[in-house]
Write a protein that holds these residues in place. Structure first.
Motif, PDB file in Angstrom:
ATOM      1  N   MET A 119       0.902  -1.190  -0.045  1.00  0.00           N
ATOM      2  CA  MET A 119      -0.173   0.028   0.079  1.00  0.00           C
ATOM      3  C   MET A 119       0.997   1.289  -0.099  1.00  0.00           C
ATOM      4  O   MET A 119       0.575   2.393  -0.651  1.00  0.00           O
ATOM      5  CB  MET A 119      -1.073  -0.155   1.199  1.00  0.00           C
ATOM      6  N   LYS A 120       2.046   1.234   0.527  1.00  0.00           N
ATOM      7  CA  LYS A 120       3.035   2.364   0.483  1.00  0.00           C
ATOM      8  C   LYS A 120       3.584   2.426  -0.710  1.00  0.00           C
ATOM      9  O   LYS A 120       3.682   3.723  -1.329  1.00  0.00           O
ATOM     10  CB  LYS A 120       3.950   2.204   1.721  1.00  0.00           C
ATOM     11  N   SER A 121       3.792   1.271  -1.475  1.00  0.00           N
ATOM     12  CA  SER A 121       4.360   1.253  -2.629  1.00  0.00           C
ATOM     13  C   SER A 121       3.534   1.902  -3.779  1.00  0.00           C
ATOM     14  O   SER A 121       3.780   2.656  -4.650  1.00  0.00           O
ATOM     15  CB  SER A 121       4.931  -0.162  -3.320  1.00  0.00           C
ATOM     16  N   TYR A 122       2.205   1.428  -3.513  1.00  0.00           N
ATOM     17  CA  TYR A 122       1.168   2.004  -4.716  1.00  0.00           C
ATOM     18  C   TYR A 122       0.303   3.019  -4.094  1.00  0.00           C
ATOM     19  O   TYR A 122      -0.932   3.245  -4.500  1.00  0.00           O
ATOM     20  CB  TYR A 122       0.420   0.834  -4.928  1.00  0.00           C
ATOM     21  N   ALA A 123       0.796   3.866  -3.178  1.00  0.00           N
ATOM     22  CA  ALA A 123       0.078   4.755  -2.149  1.00  0.00           C
ATOM     23  C   ALA A 123      -0.681   5.859  -3.439  1.00  0.00           C
ATOM     24  O   ALA A 123      -1.786   6.334  -3.271  1.00  0.00           O
ATOM     25  CB  ALA A 123       0.948   5.718  -1.445  1.00  0.00           C
ATOM     26  N   ALA A 124      -0.034   6.201  -4.487  1.00  0.00           N
ATOM     27  CA  ALA A 124      -0.352   7.027  -5.385  1.00  0.00           C
ATOM     28  C   ALA A 124      -1.771   6.598  -6.155  1.00  0.00           C
ATOM     29  O   ALA A 124      -2.487   7.123  -6.683  1.00  0.00           O
ATOM     30  CB  ALA A 124       0.427   7.371  -6.511  1.00  0.00           C
ATOM     31  N   ASP A 125      -1.654   5.263  -6.418  1.00  0.00           N
ATOM     32  CA  ASP A 125      -2.418   4.434  -7.100  1.00  0.00           C
ATOM     33  C   ASP A 125      -2.818   3.061  -6.756  1.00  0.00           C
ATOM     34  O   ASP A 125      -2.311   2.086  -7.313  1.00  0.00           O
ATOM     35  CB  ASP A 125      -2.323   4.659  -8.718  1.00  0.00           C
ATOM     36  N   PRO A 126      -3.435   2.993  -5.696  1.00  0.00           N
ATOM     37  CA  PRO A 126      -3.440   1.534  -5.138  1.00  0.00           C
ATOM     38  C   PRO A 126      -4.350   0.560  -5.680  1.00  0.00           C
ATOM     39  O   PRO A 126      -4.033  -0.510  -6.262  1.00  0.00           O
ATOM     40  CB  PRO A 126      -4.253   1.619  -3.772  1.00  0.00           C
ATOM     41  N   TRP A 127      -5.506   0.985  -6.649  1.00  0.00           N
ATOM     42  CA  TRP A 127      -6.345   0.119  -7.663  1.00  0.00           C
ATOM     43  C   TRP A 127      -5.428  -0.329  -8.652  1.00  0.00           C
ATOM     44  O   TRP A 127      -5.276  -1.317  -9.149  1.00  0.00           O
ATOM     45  CB  TRP A 127      -7.492   1.126  -8.127  1.00  0.00           C
ATOM     46  N   GLY A 128      -4.561   0.724  -9.400  1.00  0.00           N
ATOM     47  CA  GLY A 128      -3.601   0.313 -10.223  1.00  0.00           C
ATOM     48  C   GLY A 128      -2.543  -0.614  -9.811  1.00  0.00           C
ATOM     49  O   GLY A 128      -2.178  -1.678 -10.856  1.00  0.00           O
ATOM     50  N   GLY A 129      -2.213  -0.588  -8.728  1.00  0.00           N
ATOM     51  CA  GLY A 129      -1.096  -1.572  -8.098  1.00  0.00           C
ATOM     52  C   GLY A 129      -1.880  -3.101  -8.066  1.00  0.00           C
ATOM     53  O   GLY A 129      -1.115  -3.838  -8.458  1.00  0.00           O
ATOM     54  N   LEU A 130      -2.924  -2.971  -7.502  1.00  0.00           N
ATOM     55  CA  LEU A 130      -3.674  -4.166  -7.558  1.00  0.00           C
ATOM     56  C   LEU A 130      -3.946  -5.052  -8.913  1.00  0.00           C
ATOM     57  O   LEU A 130      -3.713  -6.060  -8.990  1.00  0.00           O
ATOM     58  CB  LEU A 130      -5.293  -4.118  -6.857  1.00  0.00           C
ATOM     59  N   LEU A 131      -4.333  -4.186  -9.905  1.00  0.00           N
ATOM     60  CA  LEU A 131      -4.607  -4.638 -11.229  1.00  0.00           C
ATOM     61  C   LEU A 131      -3.372  -4.916 -11.750  1.00  0.00           C
ATOM     62  O   LEU A 131      -3.167  -6.014 -12.607  1.00  0.00           O
ATOM     63  CB  LEU A 131      -5.285  -3.483 -11.960  1.00  0.00           C
ATOM     64  N   GLU A 132      -2.245  -4.276 -11.589  1.00  0.00           N
ATOM     65  CA  GLU A 132      -0.886  -4.714 -12.322  1.00  0.00           C
ATOM     66  C   GLU A 132      -0.541  -5.910 -11.592  1.00  0.00           C
ATOM     67  O   GLU A 132       0.065  -6.892 -12.436  1.00  0.00           O
ATOM     68  CB  GLU A 132       0.035  -3.594 -11.763  1.00  0.00           C
ATOM     69  N   ASN A 133      -0.640  -6.344 -10.201  1.00  0.00           N
ATOM     70  CA  ASN A 133      -0.307  -7.478  -9.822  1.00  0.00           C
ATOM     71  C   ASN A 133      -1.333  -8.761 -10.379  1.00  0.00           C
ATOM     72  O   ASN A 133      -0.942  -9.932 -10.478  1.00  0.00           O
ATOM     73  CB  ASN A 133      -0.470  -7.676  -8.320  1.00  0.00           C
ATOM     74  N   VAL A 134      -2.689  -8.275 -10.524  1.00  0.00           N
ATOM     75  CA  VAL A 134      -3.451  -9.445 -11.057  1.00  0.00           C
ATOM     76  C   VAL A 134      -3.097  -9.723 -12.496  1.00  0.00           C
ATOM     77  O   VAL A 134      -3.229 -10.838 -12.983  1.00  0.00           O
ATOM     78  CB  VAL A 134      -4.980  -9.009 -11.212  1.00  0.00           C
ATOM     79  N   ALA A 135      -2.893  -8.760 -13.307  1.00  0.00           N
ATOM     80  CA  ALA A 135      -2.691  -8.782 -14.872  1.00  0.00           C
ATOM     81  C   ALA A 135      -1.671  -9.781 -15.197  1.00  0.00           C
ATOM     82  O   ALA A 135      -1.733 -10.318 -16.179  1.00  0.00           O
ATOM     83  CB  ALA A 135      -2.313  -7.318 -15.624  1.00  0.00           C
ATOM     84  N   PHE A 136      -0.629  -9.985 -14.434  1.00  0.00           N
ATOM     85  CA  PHE A 136       0.393 -10.664 -14.837  1.00  0.00           C
ATOM     86  C   PHE A 136      -0.026 -12.320 -14.805  1.00  0.00           C
ATOM     87  O   PHE A 136       0.374 -13.085 -15.675  1.00  0.00           O
ATOM     88  CB  PHE A 136       1.591 -10.857 -13.649  1.00  0.00           C
ATOM     89  N   PHE A 137      -1.051 -12.516 -14.094  1.00  0.00           N
ATOM     90  CA  PHE A 137      -1.537 -14.052 -13.865  1.00  0.00           C
ATOM     91  C   PHE A 137      -2.584 -14.247 -14.735  1.00  0.00           C
ATOM     92  O   PHE A 137      -2.952 -15.343 -14.737  1.00  0.00           O
ATOM     93  CB  PHE A 137      -1.748 -14.282 -12.238  1.00  0.00           C
ATOM     94  N   VAL A 138      -3.477 -13.169 -15.387  1.00  0.00           N
ATOM     95  CA  VAL A 138      -4.493 -13.366 -16.002  1.00  0.00           C
ATOM     96  C   VAL A 138      -4.268 -14.338 -17.194  1.00  0.00           C
ATOM     97  O   VAL A 138      -4.948 -15.316 -17.612  1.00  0.00           O
ATOM     98  CB  VAL A 138      -5.145 -12.180 -16.626  1.00  0.00           C
TER      99      VAL A 138
END
Length: 238
Positions: free
Chosen positions: A45-64
């Motif tokens: 959450m600290k790493s993706y503080a500027a855009d937490p939703w974007g960070g979540l989607l980035e992590n999900v996208a790799f495994f899709v």
């Protein structure tokens, strides 16, 4: 005629575990990211503080792509196995219904099941983000839809190829081995040239020319489906 075949196919897959698998993939993927964020919540959450939703989607996208290719493989194999196990191809094709309608109905059925699975992915990731406290007011609705459906359109060549193999080969081990290999190899897809179809689901979501790879997936998927249909129409089945 295809709609009659499709109606019959829906009845055939009842109790075969296909819907369970269609739900397991997206919910399992969201749960995996829930565990990932849960164990490293403060750091991420600290790493993706500027855009937490974007960070979540980035992590999900790799495994899709991995989940898509594996899901396609299992869905096509289980659908085809209904006919292979009962040795019902001759009875089915003896009915007053064309082979084209039979093949088309199974392709449409696999595609619709995949659509349900991708819808569940969008919903599951949205729910996960809410549970992680990312806030509904900042929810990127369009990005959630994109991560659910754009990779699916780009993966249609794999769907067409897997369905073709599964319907024409009685030994499902061959098609399953190819699909599982594709799933594993897709983990390294970003190292491939852009023309490799295994890379297209990632590029369809996060690449600079998304429409190009979505179009390429639709076009190549239609070509492979047409070739598979021609082969299915000419092949003797057991």
């Amino acid at each position: 005629m295809m709609f009659r075949a499709l109606s019959a196919d829906w009845l055939k897959i009842r109790g075969k575990g296909i819907w369970f698998l269609a739900a397991l993939g997206p919910i399992g993927l969201a749960a995996m990211q829930g565990l990932n964020f849960g164990l490293r919540y403060d750091y991420l959450m600290k790493s993706y503080a500027a855009d937490p939703w974007g960070g979540l989607l980035e992590n999900v996208a790799f495994f899709v792509p991995i989940a898509l290719f594996l899901g396609i493989t299992l869905i096509c194999s289980l659908m085809a196995n209904v006919e292979h196990q009962l040795s019902s191809w001759k009875q089915l094709l003896a009915l007053p219904i064309s082979r084209t309608a039979v093949f088309s109905a199974k392709f449409v059925q696999a595609f619709l099941i995949l659509c349900v699975s991708c819808t569940l992915l969008t919903v599951s990731v949205a729910v996960l983000g809410m549970l992680l406290g990312m806030g509904a007011d900042r929810m990127p609705y369009m990005d959630l839809m994109r991560i659910g459906f754009l990779p699916m359109f780009a993966s249609l060549p794999v769907l067409a190829f897997q369905l073709w193999l599964s319907l024409t080969l009685k030994n499902q081990g061959i098609s399953s081995a190819i699909g599982i290999t594709a799933s594993v190899v897709s983990m390294f897809a970003m190292e491939f040239p852009d023309w490799v179809p295994l890379k297209w689901p990632l590029l369809a979501y996060s690449g600079p020319e998304k429409a190009t790879f979505i179009g390429a997936g639709l076009l190549l998927g239609a070509v492979i489906a047409a070739v598979g249909l021609i082969h299915f129409n000419r092949k003797d089945v057991d």
